[in-house]
Design a protein around this motif. Structure first.
Motif, PDB file in Angstrom:
ATOM      1  N   GLN A 158       1.136  11.446  59.207  1.00 52.09           N
ATOM      2  CA  GLN A 158       2.040  10.565  59.927  1.00 52.09           C
ATOM      3  C   GLN A 158       1.243   9.617  60.790  1.00 52.09           C
ATOM      4  N   LYS A 159       1.491   8.349  60.573  1.00 50.45           N
ATOM      5  CA  LYS A 159       0.873   7.338  61.426  1.00 50.45           C
ATOM      6  C   LYS A 159       1.958   6.839  62.370  1.00 50.45           C
ATOM      7  N   THR A 160       1.574   5.942  63.278  1.00 51.23           N
ATOM      8  CA  THR A 160       2.578   5.517  64.259  1.00 51.23           C
ATOM      9  C   THR A 160       3.783   4.856  63.613  1.00 51.23           C
ATOM     10  N   SER A 161       3.553   4.081  62.543  1.00 48.05           N
ATOM     11  CA  SER A 161       4.707   3.385  61.999  1.00 48.05           C
ATOM     12  C   SER A 161       5.024   3.728  60.544  1.00 48.05           C
ATOM     13  N   TYR A 162       4.253   4.619  59.976  1.00 48.44           N
ATOM     14  CA  TYR A 162       4.592   5.033  58.626  1.00 48.44           C
ATOM     15  C   TYR A 162       3.937   6.362  58.273  1.00 48.44           C
ATOM     16  N   VAL A 163       4.398   6.840  57.113  1.00 48.47           N
ATOM     17  CA  VAL A 163       3.905   8.131  56.651  1.00 48.47           C
ATOM     18  C   VAL A 163       3.121   7.901  55.365  1.00 48.47           C
ATOM     19  N   VAL A 164       2.002   8.583  55.238  1.00 46.45           N
ATOM     20  CA  VAL A 164       1.215   8.426  54.020  1.00 46.45           C
ATOM     21  C   VAL A 164       1.168   9.760  53.292  1.00 46.45           C
ATOM     22  N   GLN A 165       1.450   9.699  52.018  1.00 49.31           N
ATOM     23  CA  GLN A 165       1.305  10.902  51.204  1.00 49.31           C
ATOM     24  C   GLN A 165       0.184  10.651  50.208  1.00 49.31           C
ATOM     25  N   ILE A 166      -0.795  11.530  50.235  1.00 48.82           N
ATOM     26  CA  ILE A 166      -1.934  11.356  49.330  1.00 48.82           C
ATOM     27  C   ILE A 166      -1.931  12.510  48.337  1.00 48.82           C
ATOM     28  N   ALA A 167      -1.984  12.157  47.059  1.00 50.99           N
ATOM     29  CA  ALA A 167      -1.927  13.187  46.022  1.00 50.99           C
ATOM     30  C   ALA A 167      -3.123  14.128  46.166  1.00 50.99           C
ATOM     31  N   GLU A 168      -2.864  15.369  45.877  1.00 49.13           N
ATOM     32  CA  GLU A 168      -3.866  16.430  46.027  1.00 49.13           C
ATOM     33  C   GLU A 168      -5.216  16.049  45.411  1.00 49.13           C
ATOM     34  N   ASN A 169      -5.136  15.473  44.207  1.00 46.39           N
ATOM     35  CA  ASN A 169      -6.401  15.165  43.519  1.00 46.39           C
ATOM     36  C   ASN A 169      -7.057  13.884  44.019  1.00 46.39           C
ATOM     37  N   ASP A 170      -6.434  13.276  45.013  1.00 43.81           N
ATOM     38  CA  ASP A 170      -6.951  12.008  45.528  1.00 43.81           C
ATOM     39  C   ASP A 170      -7.497  12.187  46.946  1.00 43.81           C
ATOM     40  N   PHE A 226      -9.784   6.181  55.843  1.00 42.72           N
ATOM     41  CA  PHE A 226      -9.925   6.732  54.488  1.00 42.72           C
ATOM     42  C   PHE A 226      -8.619   7.379  54.030  1.00 42.72           C
ATOM     43  N   PHE A 227      -7.767   7.678  54.988  1.00 43.11           N
ATOM     44  CA  PHE A 227      -6.520   8.376  54.656  1.00 43.11           C
ATOM     45  C   PHE A 227      -5.323   7.434  54.720  1.00 43.11           C
ATOM     46  N   ASP A 228      -5.548   6.193  54.299  1.00 42.18           N
ATOM     47  CA  ASP A 228      -4.431   5.267  54.175  1.00 42.18           C
ATOM     48  C   ASP A 228      -4.594   4.600  52.822  1.00 42.18           C
ATOM     49  N   GLU A 229      -3.458   4.416  52.145  1.00 39.97           N
ATOM     50  CA  GLU A 229      -3.540   3.936  50.776  1.00 39.97           C
ATOM     51  C   GLU A 229      -2.837   2.601  50.617  1.00 39.97           C
ATOM     52  N   LYS A 230      -3.233   1.919  49.582  1.00 40.14           N
ATOM     53  CA  LYS A 230      -2.537   0.684  49.201  1.00 40.14           C
ATOM     54  C   LYS A 230      -1.323   1.051  48.358  1.00 40.14           C
ATOM     55  N   VAL A 231      -0.294   0.189  48.429  1.00 43.17           N
ATOM     56  CA  VAL A 231       0.865   0.408  47.566  1.00 43.17           C
ATOM     57  C   VAL A 231       1.057  -0.812  46.678  1.00 43.17           C
ATOM     58  N   ASP A 232       1.708  -0.595  45.541  1.00 44.93           N
ATOM     59  CA  ASP A 232       1.974  -1.729  44.658  1.00 44.93           C
ATOM     60  C   ASP A 232       3.277  -2.410  45.070  1.00 44.93           C
ATOM     61  N   SER A 233       3.723  -3.349  44.254  1.00 43.24           N
ATOM     62  CA  SER A 233       4.906  -4.135  44.618  1.00 43.24           C
ATOM     63  C   SER A 233       6.153  -3.259  44.744  1.00 43.24           C
ATOM     64  N   GLN A 234       6.114  -2.087  44.098  1.00 41.17           N
ATOM     65  CA  GLN A 234       7.275  -1.206  44.180  1.00 41.17           C
ATOM     66  C   GLN A 234       7.098  -0.138  45.257  1.00 41.17           C
ATOM     67  N   ASN A 235       6.133  -0.362  46.125  1.00 41.31           N
ATOM     68  CA  ASN A 235       5.865   0.564  47.218  1.00 41.31           C
ATOM     69  C   ASN A 235       5.421   1.934  46.711  1.00 41.31           C
ATOM     70  N   VAL A 236       4.766   1.928  45.552  1.00 38.67           N
ATOM     71  CA  VAL A 236       4.219   3.183  45.041  1.00 38.67           C
ATOM     72  C   VAL A 236       2.701   3.142  45.260  1.00 38.67           C
ATOM     73  N   VAL A 237       2.211   4.247  45.728  1.00 41.48           N
ATOM     74  CA  VAL A 237       0.796   4.322  46.069  1.00 41.48           C
ATOM     75  C   VAL A 237      -0.088   4.077  44.845  1.00 41.48           C
ATOM     76  N   ILE A 238      -1.122   3.277  45.045  1.00 41.85           N
ATOM     77  CA  ILE A 238      -2.118   3.089  43.984  1.00 41.85           C
ATOM     78  C   ILE A 238      -3.163   4.183  44.176  1.00 41.85           C
ATOM     79  N   PRO A 239      -3.281   5.088  43.238  1.00 47.02           N
ATOM     80  CA  PRO A 239      -4.210   6.216  43.433  1.00 47.02           C
ATOM     81  C   PRO A 239      -5.646   5.721  43.630  1.00 47.02           C
ATOM     82  N   GLY A 240      -6.350   6.362  44.520  1.00 44.26           N
ATOM     83  CA  GLY A 240      -7.757   6.043  44.738  1.00 44.26           C
ATOM     84  C   GLY A 240      -7.985   4.796  45.566  1.00 44.26           C
ATOM     85  N   SER A 241      -6.923   4.256  46.154  1.00 41.45           N
ATOM     86  CA  SER A 241      -7.100   3.023  46.922  1.00 41.45           C
ATOM     87  C   SER A 241      -7.194   3.319  48.418  1.00 41.45           C
ATOM     88  N   ILE A 242      -7.744   2.373  49.133  1.00 41.26           N
ATOM     89  CA  ILE A 242      -7.784   2.446  50.600  1.00 41.26           C
ATOM     90  C   ILE A 242      -7.094   1.205  51.119  1.00 41.26           C
TER      91      ILE A 242
END
Lengths: 311, 291, 231
Positions: free
Chosen positions: B152-164, B240-256
């Motif tokens: 949990q960050k101040t303004s959003y939540v990040v979920q990182i896949a186990e293998n990532d 390192f524990f924040d990810e990029k999302v694509d246009s559909q707000n889905v996390v791009i695996p392996g991104s920062i």
């Protein structure tokens, strides 16, 4: 004889305090060079400058004929030193300390060599004990082992007898003599106690307030022809006039206080005695200075004799 | 140089003080792990308080990755003290013991001496971090198992896949090492100016605490100077524990989300380290040893 | 999940026999009958969560259903974040109550398909659901869209897309939309020093509804599902 230490016009200024002031001296190979001065006279500052711990404000230092600043490492390989009280790593044992410093000195020592060194300073059997359990004397002996482990040509000892008991002091004295006479080392040893130095030193330098007071061999400083006589009478002015008209005229020294100063050979003293009494000027005292100790105390507490000797 | 480094390391690891840090860290991590193991669900409920009204979670939220994150967040504020304990003692401690003057009368270059001492304290810092990594991550994996990491960050939540997650921890520990190395350099630098280790240790900690407070406060005046404080950059291992999302707000695996921020902060920290160590060498070479 | 909700919803409505809305009840009964062919299924698909303040990876999910009301969504490894009420609350509250009134509310087009709008009103005052609106494709007896207003969890909208499994009334894709509250944590808790990075992605999605999208790849229908899965 090679110059082992050559110091020229050395000065060190700490903010507004002049610790060492225009000091020059030379130590020849094989000398046991006594460096005398009261506490705070500038001995430690000078020694630290010789060991590159302190950078001089002015002046140059040459060791083994090399400039100290540009040949620091080369020179330090040939120098062993104990500065004030010997401090080692308290959490390490005597053996570990010795091994560590041997490594730093650039010598590869086998266990046998290290143990031999410890034996020499009488620490065999205590080599595994942590230094924090050691007495001052034991630390001093370990310090000596450390300073000699790399077989240096020049040994610099700063107040080596500080805090030692009479036996310890005697041991150090014997060690210095041994190093000088049997092993041909040059020893530079400082002290604020003259009687330690006068028994071992071949040359003596006395400094006060950072300045050189006198330098010479012990014999020179003892020279009976150089005896200083301090004369005090009820009427010094009249006495002075009488002296100036007498055969003692050429012995008169510039007056620093109300007393009168004369320089002469020891043998002339009885004649002086007789003459002064005959003048009936009311003699209070007539004191010759003839031990280095007495001289040392005088030169370092009052300046009146200084000029007499350094004329 | 290698010989000097060996000697310095030998000294560090021969003294009891060094092991205080390892004991303290083991105890701290152990306490956190024990607490979470016993009462972790309550802690997770508390953490997820702001989300649980609207969302349901299925899966092992309290897993090793989260535990490690919690530990790092809590611990990396206190580790500087343990580092200062050694780094700020490197020169001042020798001065205090009286061994500094003996060392410097040995045929050893002053620059190499300082570098060897700094390297030795850096290695200590590194081993301390490896110790933290082993306990906070490896031992947590053994205790809690792994799953996705939810942060949990101040303004959003990040979920990182186990293998990532794992590679991010390697990055984070690497970055944390830089942060702690800055603390090492600071403590080391300050240790030049004292003849006992208490002064530099307290000063290092005071500077870090003071800067951290400035870094944390959202007051406009302070915010202006925050980019210039190294403490602001020290916490950026979290990037390192924040990810990029694509246009559909889905996390791009392996991104920062913001790799530039990590690079910038790392550079600023490296500058601090280089600056402090160079200053240490410069000052030490000219300094009179009076101890 | 959404499918399950639909089945329950439709089934429940099917029981009520108000003469007032006879036509609509009949339609719903037909839909219900179609859905009743399915006793159980196991489906595999992928889940995408799109909430402005949640950055979640897409993940594989497995969905299990068993008549009358057992339903379970399992993420294939990892943690699933799903809107509350989307699964459990609808399921429980709707099965318990049986009294509904079905009202015709005109016609509409969903994704280019003509649909009848049916409004379902629960007769039980304690029902969690306040109102459900179904957009039913009459020709194929498929629910294309459903809007549900609940007491506790606001309004949800579900859009369904059908293809391979339309004979069973099972969608290929379900999009679940819902309103989200603002999310903000104090810095003191998150121990962040700088302002939380306001990326353009986040700004773009601000004030947008949250969405959860499940795309089903395959269904295994009526092959039995072990009860233990639903525990």
């Amino acid at each position: 004889m090679q110059d082992i230490i050559k110091v020229s016009a050395l000065s060190k200024q700490f903010r507004n305090i002049t610790a060492v002031d225009n000091l020059s001296f030379t130590v020849k190979q094989g000398d046991v060079y006594g460096f005398l001065g009261q506490n705070g006279a500038g001995k430690s500052t000078t020694i630290r400058m010789l060991l590159t711990l302190i950078t001089p404000t002015h002046g140059t230092i040459e060791l083994f004929g090399l400039d100290l600043r540009s040949h620091r490492i080369e020179i330090l390989k040939q120098v062993g030193a104990i500065i004030e009280k010997p401090d080692m790593y308290k959490y390490l044992s005597a053996y570990e300390n010795l091994k560590l410093f041997a490594k730093l000195s650039g010598v590869k020592c086998t266990d046998k060599m290290l143990m031999h060194q410890l034996e020499m300073v009488g620490l065999a059997g205590r080599e595994k004990d942590k230094v924090k359990t050691f007495s001052q004397g034991m630390k001093q002996r370990l310090g000596i082992a450390i300073s000699l482990i790399h077989d240096p040509k020049l040994i610099i000892l700063d107040e080596p007898t500080n805090g030692l008991d009479p036996q310890g002091i005697a041991d150090i004295r014997n060690l210095i003599l041994h190093l000088s006479r049997e092993m041909g080392k040059t020893v530079f040893v400082s002290s604020h106690l003259l009687n330690e130095i006068e028994q071992i030193a071949t040359r003596v330098l006395i400094i006060d307030k950072g300045k050189k007071i006198v330098e010479g061999t012990a014999e020179e400083l003892f020279d009976p022809s150089q005896t200083i006589v301090e004369l005090d009478t009820l009427n010094n002015k009249q006495c002075m006039e009488l002296l100036q008209q007498s055969q003692w005229q050429q012995c008169l020294q510039p007056q620093r206080s109300h007393t009168l100063l004369l320089k002469m050979h020891r043998d002339q003293l009885p004649a002086l005695h007789k003459w002064v009494v005959e003048q009936d000027v009311g003699v209070i005292s007539l004191q010759p200075r003839h031990t280095l100790e007495d001289f040392f105390l005088q030169v370092t507490s009052g300046k009146q004799y200084v000029e007499a000797f350094t004329d | 140089m290698w010989k000097l480094l060996q000697i310095e390391l030998y000294k560090i690891f021969k003294r009891p003080r060094t092991y205080i840090s390892f004991a303290a860290i083991t105890a701290l991590i152990g306490v956190i792990q024990l607490g979470l193991k016993m009462d972790g669900q309550a802690y997770v409920d508390f953490l997820m308080n702001s989300l649980k009204d609207n969302f349901e979670f299925d899966g092992q939220i309290l897993n090793a990755y989260l535990v490690c994150y919690i530990i790092l967040q809590l611990l990396l504020i206190h580790v500087p003290l343990l580092i200062a304990l050694i780094a700020a003692d490197m020169i001042s401690g020798e001065a205090n013991m009286g061994t500094l003057r003996l060392l410097l009368t040995k045929p050893v270059s002053k620059t190499q001496f300082i570098l060897a001492k700094f390297l030795a304290s850096s290695i200590y810092t590194f081993i301390l971090l490896v110790w933290i990594a082993v306990f906070a991550l490896a031992f947590s994996i053994y205790l809690f198992g792994t799953d996705d990491l939810i942060i949990q960050k101040t303004s959003y939540v990040v979920q990182i896949a186990e293998n990532d997650v794992f590679w991010r921890y390697i990055g984070a520990f690497g970055f944390a090492f830089l942060s702690m190395l800055t603390v090492t350099a600071l403590g080391f630098f300050l240790s030049l100016f004292a003849e006992n280790s208490i002064g530099p240790i307290v000063t290092s900690m005071s500077i870090i605490i003071f800067f951290t407070i400035l870094s944390t406060m959202t007051i406009p005046l302070f915010q202006k100077i925050q980019p210039y404080l190294f403490t602001t950059h020290m916490v950026n291992w979290k990037e390192f524990f924040d990810e990029k999302v694509d246009s559909q707000n889905v996390v791009i695996p392996g991104s920062i989300q913001n790799p530039q921020k990590i690079i910038d902060s790392a550079l600023i920290l490296v500058l601090h380290i280089v600056g402090l160590v160079s200053a240490s060498i410069f000052i030490f070479k000219r300094k009179d040893v009076l101890s | 999940m959404m499918k399950h909700f639909l089945i329950i919803l439709v089934a429940a409505v099917g029981f009520q026999t108000s003469a007032f809305s006879q036509d609509m009840t009949e339609l719903i009964n037909k839909v219900s009958a179609k859905l009743n062919q399915v006793n159980d299924y196991t489906a595999e698909g992928s889940l995408k969560t799109d909430v402005s303040f949640i950055k979640a990876p897409s993940g594989k999910v497995k969905v299990y259903f068993k008549k009358p009301n057992k339903f379970k969504l399992k993420k294939d490894g990892g943690i699933s974040i799903l809107p509350k009420g989307g699964v459990s609350i609808n399921m429980n509250s709707m099965v318990m109550t049986s009294g509904y009134v079905a009202l015709a509310a005109g016609e509409s087009t969903v994704d280019g398909v003509k649909t009848k709008i049916v409004k379902l009103l629960p007769t039980d005052e304690n029902s969690e659901i306040v109102l459900s609106t179904l957009y039913i494709d009459e020709a194929n007896l498929l629910v294309r869209k459903a809007v549900t207003t609940t007491k506790e969890n606001g309004t949800y909208e579900m859009g369904m897309t059908y293809s391979k499994y339309s004979n069973y009334g099972l969608p290929d894709k379900v999009v679940f939309s819902f309103n989200t509250k603002d999310y903000k944590l104090p810095k003191g808790i998150t121990l962040e020093f700088d302002e939380g990075e306001k990326s353009s992605d986040l700004d773009k999605l601000k004030n947008k509804k949250g969405r959860v999208e499940i795309t089903y790849n395959s269904y295994i229908i009526n092959k039995g599902v072990d009860d233990s899965i639903f525990k």
